[in-house]
Write a protein that holds these residues in place. Structure first.
Motif, mmCIF file in Angstrom:
data_model
loop_
_atom_site.group_PDB
_atom_site.id
_atom_site.type_symbol
_atom_site.label_atom_id
_atom_site.label_comp_id
_atom_site.label_asym_id
_atom_site.label_seq_id
_atom_site.Cartn_x
_atom_site.Cartn_y
_atom_site.Cartn_z
ATOM 1 N N MET A 156 80.969 17.641 -32.542
ATOM 2 C CA MET A 156 81.850 16.491 -32.348
ATOM 3 C C MET A 156 81.130 15.414 -31.554
ATOM 4 O O MET A 156 80.611 15.677 -30.458
ATOM 5 N N LEU A 157 81.080 14.207 -32.104
ATOM 6 C CA LEU A 157 80.478 13.063 -31.420
ATOM 7 C C LEU A 157 81.584 12.237 -30.784
ATOM 8 O O LEU A 157 82.469 11.728 -31.476
ATOM 9 N N ASN B 108 69.945 20.748 -34.330
ATOM 10 C CA ASN B 108 69.649 21.914 -33.503
ATOM 11 C C ASN B 108 70.890 22.780 -33.313
ATOM 12 O O ASN B 108 70.830 24.013 -33.374
ATOM 13 N N PHE B 109 72.043 22.138 -33.106
ATOM 14 C CA PHE B 109 73.265 22.917 -32.921
ATOM 15 C C PHE B 109 73.689 23.607 -34.204
ATOM 16 O O PHE B 109 74.096 24.771 -34.200
ATOM 17 N N LEU B 110 73.596 22.910 -35.329
ATOM 18 C CA LEU B 110 73.969 23.526 -36.594
ATOM 19 C C LEU B 110 73.090 24.737 -36.898
ATOM 20 O O LEU B 110 73.559 25.734 -37.466
ATOM 21 N N ALA B 111 71.834 24.671 -36.497
ATOM 22 C CA ALA B 111 70.901 25.760 -36.791
ATOM 23 C C ALA B 111 70.967 26.899 -35.775
ATOM 24 O O ALA B 111 70.858 28.074 -36.141
ATOM 25 N N HIS B 112 71.167 26.544 -34.482
ATOM 26 C CA HIS B 112 70.998 27.542 -33.427
ATOM 27 C C HIS B 112 72.225 27.723 -32.522
ATOM 28 O O HIS B 112 72.245 28.654 -31.713
ATOM 29 N N PHE C 185 81.060 21.188 -39.859
ATOM 30 C CA PHE C 185 81.683 19.877 -39.694
ATOM 31 C C PHE C 185 80.910 19.087 -38.644
ATOM 32 O O PHE C 185 80.583 19.616 -37.571
ATOM 33 N N VAL C 186 80.633 17.826 -38.953
ATOM 34 C CA VAL C 186 80.097 16.882 -37.972
ATOM 35 C C VAL C 186 81.062 15.715 -37.941
ATOM 36 O O VAL C 186 81.245 15.022 -38.948
ATOM 37 N N LEU D 226 87.839 10.113 -33.685
ATOM 38 C CA LEU D 226 89.094 10.670 -34.153
ATOM 39 C C LEU D 226 88.899 11.812 -35.146
ATOM 40 O O LEU D 226 89.750 12.698 -35.267
ATOM 41 N N GLY D 227 87.765 11.817 -35.851
ATOM 42 C CA GLY D 227 87.496 12.882 -36.801
ATOM 43 C C GLY D 227 87.542 14.265 -36.171
ATOM 44 O O GLY D 227 87.890 15.251 -36.832
ATOM 45 N N GLY D 228 87.200 14.355 -34.892
ATOM 46 C CA GLY D 228 87.273 15.637 -34.208
ATOM 47 C C GLY D 228 88.694 16.173 -34.137
ATOM 48 O O GLY D 228 88.935 17.378 -34.276
ATOM 49 N N LEU D 229 89.653 15.280 -33.930
ATOM 50 C CA LEU D 229 91.054 15.697 -33.882
ATOM 51 C C LEU D 229 91.549 16.100 -35.264
ATOM 52 O O LEU D 229 92.384 17.001 -35.392
#
Length: 209
Positions: free
Chosen positions: A79-80, A188-192, A52-53, A57-60
């Protein structure tokens, strides 16, 4: 999120980008309806992980959904600018007519104190990375913040106790997802499982945390 979607596809990810009326239904209803809709539109037998990216509000929505539903293939979550602990803007202005008119039902769920929605969200079991902005895109709200913020959410209020990594970027809230540096951090986060840093800066971060 269209530019980010194209970027992730270019990096080899299968993407599903779904907009939703973020000022209409409350977080609970939107989370169940739109995340179920997204999951129904991907072939889960052909993929190993579902990442999930999220923005704002999408994070909530993801936190609420994963509090009440299990996804066996859940991968990592980026989460951005998420209002994970609410927002000073909502805390200050949620009783004002103009704020209620502009933000609708979800806007009433973003205050910081005695928030029933935030209080019932469980820690995420997936690996979570948070990207927070430090440049205001809404200068008219600057006066409500004491620390670093992006115009809508403070850096401190983006944090989760279970997050694996946090990085700040010199960008505002609204279009943070379109910045090249942010896109690279996401991949980078999704991969590592962490955000990109030079070896020296990464070492300093490990010492501080």
């Amino acid at each position: 999120m269209k530019k980010l979607e194209r970027y992730l596809r270019h990096k080899g990810y299968v993407t599903y980008n779904r907009s939703y009326p973020s000022t209409v239904a409350n977080v609970e209803r939107s989370a169940v309806h739109y995340i179920n809709s997204a999951l129904a539109n991907i072939s889960r037998d052909e993929i190993s992980k579902i990442h999930f990216v999220t923005h704002s509000l999408g994070g909530l929505l993801v936190r609420y959904y994963l509090t009440h539903h299990k996804i066996k293939q859940v991968g990592r979550i980026v989460m951005l600018a998420p209002p994970n602990n609410g927002s000073e803007v909502a805390e200050r202005y949620r009783d004002h007519f103009w704020y209620r008119w502009m933000t609708g039902a979800p806007g009433q769920q973003l205050h910081k104190n005695d928030n029933p929605l935030l209080n019932k969200l469980r820690p995420l079991e997936a690996e979570v990375g948070v990207i927070a902005g430090t440049r205001s895109s809404d200068p008219w709200f600057n006066h409500v913040f004491k620390g670093e913020h992006d115009g809508k959410v403070s850096v401190n209020d983006t944090k989760l106790s279970e997050m694996k990594d946090l990085i700040t970027v010199d960008h505002g809230h609204t279009f943070i997802m379109n910045k090249r540096k942010v896109k690279r951090h996401i991949v980078n986060f999704l991969a590592h499982g962490d955000f990109y840093r030079s070896q020296q800066r990464k070492h300093l971060y490990d010492l501080e945390n």
